[in-house]
Scaffold this motif. Sequence first.
Motif, PDB file in Angstrom:
ATOM      1  N   HIS A   1       0.851  -1.199   0.000  1.00  0.00           N
ATOM      2  CA  HIS A   1       0.000   0.000   0.000  1.00  0.00           C
ATOM      3  C   HIS A   1       0.881   1.241   0.000  1.00  0.00           C
ATOM      4  CE1 HIS A   1      -3.700  -2.167   1.903  1.00  0.00           C
ATOM      5  NE2 HIS A   1      -3.539  -2.419   0.601  1.00  0.00           N
ATOM      6  N   ASN A   2       0.500   2.239  -0.762  1.00  0.00           N
ATOM      7  CA  ASN A   2       1.298   3.460  -0.753  1.00  0.00           C
ATOM      8  C   ASN A   2       0.823   4.453   0.311  1.00  0.00           C
ATOM      9  OD1 ASN A   2      -0.970   3.541  -2.445  1.00  0.00           O
ATOM     10  ND2 ASN A   2      -0.162   5.206  -3.682  1.00  0.00           N
ATOM     11  N   TYR A   3      -0.447   4.354   0.746  1.00  0.00           N
ATOM     12  CA  TYR A   3      -0.953   5.262   1.755  1.00  0.00           C
ATOM     13  C   TYR A   3      -0.893   4.603   3.133  1.00  0.00           C
ATOM     14  CZ  TYR A   3      -2.902   8.636  -1.579  1.00  0.00           C
ATOM     15  OH  TYR A   3      -3.066   9.586  -2.550  1.00  0.00           O
ATOM     16  N   MET A   4      -0.402   5.350   4.108  1.00  0.00           N
ATOM     17  CA  MET A   4      -0.399   4.863   5.485  1.00  0.00           C
ATOM     18  C   MET A   4      -0.830   5.974   6.432  1.00  0.00           C
ATOM     19  SD  MET A   4       2.888   2.291   5.661  1.00  0.00           S
ATOM     20  CE  MET A   4       2.280   1.465   7.159  1.00  0.00           C
ATOM     21  N   TYR A   5      -1.409   5.578   7.577  1.00  0.00           N
ATOM     22  CA  TYR A   5      -2.032   6.519   8.498  1.00  0.00           C
ATOM     23  C   TYR A   5      -1.759   6.105   9.948  1.00  0.00           C
ATOM     24  CZ  TYR A   5      -5.008   6.787   4.295  1.00  0.00           C
ATOM     25  OH  TYR A   5      -5.473   6.871   3.005  1.00  0.00           O
ATOM     26  N   TRP A   6      -1.756   7.099  10.809  1.00  0.00           N
ATOM     27  CA  TRP A   6      -1.789   6.857  12.244  1.00  0.00           C
ATOM     28  C   TRP A   6      -3.013   7.574  12.830  1.00  0.00           C
ATOM     29  CZ3 TRP A   6       0.345   3.488  15.347  1.00  0.00           C
ATOM     30  CH2 TRP A   6       1.573   2.901  15.014  1.00  0.00           C
ATOM     31  N   TYR A   7      -3.817   6.796  13.567  1.00  0.00           N
ATOM     32  CA  TYR A   7      -4.967   7.334  14.278  1.00  0.00           C
ATOM     33  C   TYR A   7      -4.793   7.076  15.769  1.00  0.00           C
ATOM     34  CZ  TYR A   7      -7.814   7.775  10.011  1.00  0.00           C
ATOM     35  OH  TYR A   7      -8.310   8.142   8.782  1.00  0.00           O
ATOM     36  N   ARG A   8      -5.424   7.928  16.571  1.00  0.00           N
ATOM     37  CA  ARG A   8      -5.550   7.643  17.989  1.00  0.00           C
ATOM     38  C   ARG A   8      -7.027   7.556  18.344  1.00  0.00           C
ATOM     39  NH1 ARG A   8      -3.453  12.169  22.018  1.00  0.00           N
ATOM     40  NH2 ARG A   8      -4.960  11.142  23.379  1.00  0.00           N
ATOM     41  N   GLN A   9      -7.326   6.667  19.286  1.00  0.00           N
ATOM     42  CA  GLN A   9      -8.712   6.453  19.708  1.00  0.00           C
ATOM     43  C   GLN A   9      -8.814   6.683  21.200  1.00  0.00           C
ATOM     44  OE1 GLN A   9     -10.298   2.465  19.315  1.00  0.00           O
ATOM     45  NE2 GLN A   9     -12.388   3.235  19.194  1.00  0.00           N
ATOM     46  N   ASP A  10      -9.547   7.726  21.558  1.00  0.00           N
ATOM     47  CA  ASP A  10      -9.820   8.023  22.957  1.00  0.00           C
ATOM     48  C   ASP A  10     -11.242   7.585  23.280  1.00  0.00           C
ATOM     49  OD1 ASP A  10      -8.114  11.084  22.322  1.00  0.00           O
ATOM     50  OD2 ASP A  10      -7.300   9.285  23.256  1.00  0.00           O
ATOM     51  N   PRO A  11     -11.512   7.207  24.522  1.00  0.00           N
ATOM     52  CA  PRO A  11     -12.853   6.717  24.875  1.00  0.00           C
ATOM     53  C   PRO A  11     -13.942   7.714  24.510  1.00  0.00           C
ATOM     54  CG  PRO A  11     -11.303   6.311  26.651  1.00  0.00           C
ATOM     55  CD  PRO A  11     -10.590   7.171  25.643  1.00  0.00           C
ATOM     56  N   GLY A  12     -14.961   7.230  23.798  1.00  0.00           N
ATOM     57  CA  GLY A  12     -16.093   8.079  23.440  1.00  0.00           C
ATOM     58  C   GLY A  12     -15.798   9.124  22.381  1.00  0.00           C
ATOM     59  N   MET A  13     -14.630   9.066  21.766  1.00  0.00           N
ATOM     60  CA  MET A  13     -14.254  10.142  20.841  1.00  0.00           C
ATOM     61  C   MET A  13     -14.008   9.654  19.424  1.00  0.00           C
ATOM     62  SD  MET A  13     -14.485  12.806  22.580  1.00  0.00           S
ATOM     63  CE  MET A  13     -13.731  14.004  21.490  1.00  0.00           C
ATOM     64  N   GLY A  14     -14.181   8.376  19.149  1.00  0.00           N
ATOM     65  CA  GLY A  14     -13.899   7.900  17.811  1.00  0.00           C
ATOM     66  C   GLY A  14     -12.408   7.932  17.517  1.00  0.00           C
ATOM     67  N   LEU A  15     -12.063   7.886  16.256  1.00  0.00           N
ATOM     68  CA  LEU A  15     -10.659   7.891  15.845  1.00  0.00           C
ATOM     69  C   LEU A  15     -10.298   9.240  15.242  1.00  0.00           C
ATOM     70  CD1 LEU A  15     -11.541   4.758  15.704  1.00  0.00           C
ATOM     71  CD2 LEU A  15      -9.527   4.517  14.272  1.00  0.00           C
TER      72      LEU A  15
END
Lengths: 116, 117
Positions: free
Chosen positions: B29-43
């Motif tokens: 894959h050429n696209y990469m991402y970093w997400y964070r997930q906090d409680p009740g807040m989605g990504l």
Amino acid sequence: AQTVTQSQPEMSVQEAETVTLSCTYDTSESDYYLFWYKQPPSRQMILVIRQEAYKQQNATENRFSVNFQKAAKSFSLKISDSQLGDAAMYFCAYRPMRGSNYKLTFGKGTLLTVNP
Amino acid sequence: NAGVTQTPKFRILKIGQSMTLQCTQDMNHNYMYWYRQDPGMGLKLIYYSVGAGITDKGEVPNGYNVSRSTTEDFPLRLELAAPSQTSVYFCASSYGDRARSGANVLTFGAGSRLTVL
């Protein structure tokens, strides 16, 4: 900026019954994609279903189907014949079709409980 | 296929420490991402990359850095960890070519739970 709203923090359903999860979004784009992701207790994000905005026909995947209302900017998920394994957090997500970044915007999620 | 692999799965840090979350994908894959997930807040998107050598900020980049020296790897570095960075972090990848089947579908790693005390 695009926003995705899931107005139901929690939902519950009896096993074998049908449940509908709501999602609305805000965008000025005309072409985009919409997704429902499932996150079970294992934390793994699993794609449930996706819809291309240019398609009028609602997407279906086995027991999962969507009701896509483009004018109303609404994208609900219907789960038929609910099973215990459907219990999870469900996230609605939006992604524009144009642009170079393909960023996915998520709602805050709906926690689905399935009662035996 | 391994898909997207993240390490470590769990980590406890003290305030002010630094660490790197590793992410590797074997799907070209050429696209990469970093997400964070906090409680009740989605990504929420921290950083993303459209290819080797190219990175860009997402919604919540402060306190983080990334690099993309290869197609496969996209590490996320936390400098001077703070309690506000306690979260679950997800790496994801996708194709960026619209002509490819599944180009718009992200594949996620299993997540890394980070606690800063």
